[in-house]
Design an enzyme around this catalytic site. Structure first.
Site, PDB file in Angstrom:
ATOM      1  N   ASP A 221       0.812  -1.154   0.050  1.00 25.88           N
ATOM      2  CA  ASP A 221      -0.107   0.052   0.088  1.00 25.88           C
ATOM      3  C   ASP A 221       0.770   1.244  -0.088  1.00 25.88           C
ATOM      4  OD1 ASP A 221      -2.135   1.518  -0.049  1.00 25.88           O
ATOM      5  OD2 ASP A 221      -3.067   0.845   1.936  1.00 25.88           O
TER       6      ASP A 221
ATOM      7  N   ASP B  12      -7.563  -7.406   0.543  1.00 27.51           N
ATOM      8  CA  ASP B  12      -6.692  -7.453   1.935  1.00 27.51           C
ATOM      9  C   ASP B  12      -7.652  -6.773   3.002  1.00 27.51           C
ATOM     10  OD1 ASP B  12      -6.424  -4.286   1.063  1.00 27.51           O
ATOM     11  OD2 ASP B  12      -5.507  -4.440   3.134  1.00 27.51           O
TER      12      ASP B  12
ATOM     13  N   CYS C 278     -12.164 -27.395   9.292  1.00 22.28           N
ATOM     14  CA  CYS C 278     -10.961 -27.031   8.948  1.00 22.28           C
ATOM     15  C   CYS C 278      -9.612 -27.781   9.341  1.00 22.28           C
ATOM     16  CB  CYS C 278     -10.782 -25.489   9.854  1.00 22.28           C
ATOM     17  SG  CYS C 278      -9.435 -24.662   9.618  1.00 22.28           S
TER      18      CYS C 278
ATOM     19  N   CYS D 176      -6.437 -26.604   9.669  1.00 21.43           N
ATOM     20  CA  CYS D 176      -5.537 -25.751  10.335  1.00 21.43           C
ATOM     21  C   CYS D 176      -4.775 -26.362  11.547  1.00 21.43           C
ATOM     22  CB  CYS D 176      -5.903 -24.500  10.714  1.00 21.43           C
ATOM     23  SG  CYS D 176      -6.587 -23.969  12.135  1.00 21.43           S
TER      24      CYS D 176
ATOM     25  N   CYS E 281      -7.045 -26.270  14.616  1.00 21.54           N
ATOM     26  CA  CYS E 281      -8.316 -27.121  14.551  1.00 21.54           C
ATOM     27  C   CYS E 281      -7.988 -28.485  14.670  1.00 21.54           C
ATOM     28  CB  CYS E 281      -9.044 -26.921  13.267  1.00 21.54           C
ATOM     29  SG  CYS E 281     -10.142 -25.127  13.465  1.00 21.54           S
TER      30      CYS E 281
ATOM     31  N   HIS F 114      -5.456 -19.873  12.296  1.00 28.14           N
ATOM     32  CA  HIS F 114      -6.712 -20.408  11.692  1.00 28.14           C
ATOM     33  C   HIS F 114      -7.643 -19.411  11.033  1.00 28.14           C
ATOM     34  CE1 HIS F 114     -10.875 -22.072  11.743  1.00 28.14           C
ATOM     35  NE2 HIS F 114     -11.254 -20.808  12.071  1.00 28.14           N
TER      36      HIS F 114
END
Lengths: 390, 390
Positions: A93, A267, A305, A307, A310, A336
Site C-alpha cells: 500500500d 486485503d 478446518c 489448520c 483445529c 486459523h
C-alpha cells in the site's frame, strides 16, 4: 504498460471471475486474499505458517516501512522479500491511507502530504513520486499509486475535488514508476459513494492505463449494502482483462459478495486482528473463544478446518490460552483465521470454475447463519490503518 | 518402586553422565533441558516448533494448572499431553515453589499449605497428597513431591526445620503416589547452602526410594559459585543409577558446570523469558537485539545455529521486529534460545560419549567470552515462579 506481469481469466460465472496472476515472484490464483503484514511481518505468523495457511501474496505498508526501518535500509538488506523471508509476491500500500488517517498531524496540498511520524513526531513528506520510489526500494511486486482516501461522509463537491486530486496523483505516480518485468503498478478508484464520480475515476485511470485497478475509499463507514452498490456501479467501468482489488475489505460475507460482483483481490486486517482478540471465523459463523461456553468444550474449533488450531487442539485449550493471556492463543487463532480466509477464496474459485457459485454462496451464507461478522466484531473493517501498529 | 520407567547410563566422563531415560511417553537423551510450559504452553511456541527445536521433554506447573483451567478439567479433556498437543514426556512441578513464592498469601503447617489464588484470591490448600493427585489427574509422566523451597538466606536451624518438613512431605507424597508403568515420582533434596543438611536430605530420600532425585532450593540468590559447591556436596550422596534434576537452572554456563558435576536434567524460564525481551543466547555470548548496533546488520544472529531465526533472517530484521513491538520477534527469539539450549545439551552429551568433555567445555566458555549471561540478564534464574505468568 510494458510488463511480463500477466492476468488471465480461467473461468467466469456471471460477473464473478477465476483468474491467474503471473508476477516476477510467482503466480496467484484469484480470487485471492492478501494477509496484512503492515510492518514487514504478518502479526503472530512466521513466514512458514503463512505459506502453510495457503497465502500466495501478502500486503505490506510503505508508510510504516519508510518510517521504520526505512526503505533505503530494506533495499540495502536485499529488499522486502528477503527481509521478511517471503519470496512470493508482495503488494505494498502506498501509504496514502495511513498518512491521511493521521488527522491533525498532516497537511495535504497539490504537491503531496506533509506529516509527522506517529512513532517519533519527525516531519516527513510523501508525494506521488516519493511513494513510488519507496515502493521501488522495497522491491514491491505490486506498487500502489498515492491516493487521497476520501473521508466518509463527504459532500459530492468534496468527494469530486478529492477524487480529481487522486487522479492527478495517479498520473504522476504512473509517470514516476519504473516498469520492470513481472512488476506492476495499480491505480486506485476513488469517488466516495457517488456512482458518477466512481465511473469518472475509473475512466481516468483506464485512460492512463495501469496493470491493475483498485477500489479505494470503501469500508470506511458506509456500510455493507452501500459498499456493494458502489461495486455494482464501479466494476463494469473497469477493463475486464485487468485484476481488480478491493482495498481493506473485509468480512467473509463482504468477500463473498464482492467476488460475486467480479473482484479478484482483497486485503484486510480483520482475520489477524480478530485472531489476537480471541475471535475465530468458522463455517458456523464467528466464535469468541473467551466465552465461558468453550471452557470445557473438547471439540475442534471448526471440524471442517485443517489448520493446526483445529486439527490439534480443543476449543477448551484455545479458551484456556486466551484466559491465561498466553501468546499461543493469538498465534493459533491468527493462523486459523488466515487459513479460513484462504480456504474461502479457494472454495469460491472452485465454485466459479465449476459453475456452482450461486449454490456455494447460498451454502456459505446459511452456514454463517445470517450472523453479520462485522457486527460481531464491533466495527467495520479498516484498510490497514495506523492503529494496526501495536 | 515398580515401574518400567528406566534410566540407563550410556557413558560417563568423570562425574559427568550421558544417559537414556525411558518413559511411557518416549525416551529422553540426557543431559536434557526441559522448556518451561507453566500454564500448559511454552510461551510463544507451537508444539511443532518445540519438537523442531529438539525438545524431548517439557515441564508444566501443577500450581498454575490446578487453578486454571483445573486438573479435573484437563483430565476430562484427556490429560495434559492431549490438551497441549505434546505426546512426549511431561514433568510437572508440584507447585510448592509457586505457593511459597506467594508470600503473605499463604500459611504453611505440617499438613500442607493454605493459600489464596494469585488469579482471583480464592482460597485453596495444597497437601503432599493433593499435589500428587493433581499431577496424576494431569497425567504427568514425571511427578514431583511437594516440598518447601527454603528461602535464601536461611539460618542453619531454619534450613534444617524446613528440610525436615520437606522430607516428611516427601514420604507422604511417595505414599500417595500411584505407580504406573513408565511413570515416575521424583524426590527433591533441600537443605539450603549447608552441605550436611543436603547430605541428610539426600540420604532420607534415598532411603524412601524414588525414580529420580531433584535438587531444589538453588538458583534462589546464592550465586553461581555457591550453587556449584552445593552440587559438589550433594551429587555424590545420590544413587548413581538414578536421574538427577537441578530445578530452575539456569544459564548456559550454569548448565555446563552442572553437567560436568553429574546433573542429567534441567528446566529454566531463562531462554523463553529472554527471548521475549530481545535477548539471544549464542555461541558468542548474549546479544540484546534491541541494541542499535544490530539495526543494519545483515548477518544471521548466530551463524553456527540452524534455527529458523538464524537460517532465514538477519539481525537487522530481528532488531526491527523488537523495535516495532511485533510478536514475531518474541516467537523467533524464543525458538532460537530453546534451540540453542537443546543444541548445548546435545553437544555436551556428544562430548561425554567421545571423552572430550573438558576440551568442549573450554571451547564453550571461550566462545561465551567469559561474559556471565546471568549478569547480562540482570537477575539470577528463578524456578518457573508465579511472576512467569503474564
Amino acid at each position: 504498460m510494458q510488463s511480463s506481469f500477466h492476468f488471465a481469466l480461467a473461468a467466469g460465472h456471471g460477473p464473478a471471475r477465476a483468474g491467474l496472476l503471473q508476477t516476477a515472484h510467482g503466480a496467484i490464483q484469484t480470487p485471492a486474499f492478501m494477509p496484512v503484514g503492515t510492518q514487514g511481518t504478518v502479526k503472530a505468523m512466521t513466514a512458514d505458517a503463512l505459506r502453510a495457511a495457503g497465502a500466495e501474496i501478502i500486503l505490506a505498508n510503505a508508510y510504516h516501512l519508510m518510517l521504520r526501518p526505512g526503505a533505503e535500509r530494506i533495499a540495502a538488506l536485499g529488499g522486502l522479500h528477503r527481509f521478511m523471508d517471503w519470496p512470493g509476491p508482495i503488494l505494498t500500500d502506498s501509504g496514502g491511507f495511513q498518512v491521511l488517517s493521521l488527522g491533525g498531524l498532516r497537511t495535504i496540498s497539490e504537491e503531496g502530504v506533509v506529516f509527522r511520524s506517529h512513532i517519533d513526531g519527525t516531519r516527513h513528506s510523501l508525494t506521488p513520486e516519493h511513494a513510488v520510489r519507496v515502493q521501488h526500494l522495497l522491491d514491491a511486486t505490486v506498487s500502489m499509486v498515492l491516493d487521497e482516501c476520501t473521508a466518509f461522509p463527504a459532500t459530492p463537491e468534496a468527494a469530486c475535488r478529492s477524487m480529481e486530486l487522486s487522479m492527478r496523483w495517479a498520473a504522476r505516480s504512473r509517470a514516476a514508476y519504473q516498469p520492470r518485468p513481472g512488476y506492476a503498478l495499480f491505480g486506485i478508484v476513488q469517488g466516495s459513494v457517488y456512482p458518477d464520480l466512481r465511473r469518472k475515476s475509473a475512466a481516468s485511470l483506464t485512460t492512463l492505463g495501469f496493470d491493475g485497478y483498485a477500489i479505494g475509499g470503501l469500508a470506511v463507514g458506509e456500510g455493507h449494502a452501500r459498499m456493494l452498490a458502489i461495486l455494482d456501479a464501479t466494476l463494469p467501468a473497469l477493463p475486464p482483462g485487468s485484476p481488480r482489488y478491493l482495498m481493506g475489505v473485509g468480512t467473509p460475507l463482504d468477500i463473498l459478495e464482492a467476488v460475486c460482483r467480479g473482484v479478484d483481490l482483497f486485503d484486510c486486517v480483520i482475520p489477524t486482528r480478530a485472531g489476537r482478540t480471541a475471535r475465530a471465523f468458522t463455517s458456523q459463523g464467528v466464535f469468541n473463544l473467551r466465552n465461558a461456553r468453550f471452557a470445557a468444550d473438547p471439540r475442534p474449533l471448526d471440524p471442517a478446518c485443517a489448520c493446526p488450531a483445529c486439527r490439534r487442539h480443543s476449543r477448551a485449550y484455545l479458551h484456556h490460552l486466551f484466559k491465561s493471556g498466553e501468546m499461543l492463543g493469538a498465534m493459533l487463532l491468527t493462523w486459523h483465521n488466515l487459513h479460513y480466509y484462504q480456504q474461502l477464496c479457494r472454495s469460491l474459485r472452485a465454485a466459479i470454475v465449476a459453475g456452482q457459485l450461486p449454490a456455494h454462496a447460498a451454502a456459505l451464507r446459511a452456514g454463517w447463519r445470517a450472523v453479520d461478522p462485522a457486527a460481531e466484531l464491533g466495527r467495520q473493517p479498516q484498510r490497514g490503518d495506523v492503529k494496526d501498529a501495536p
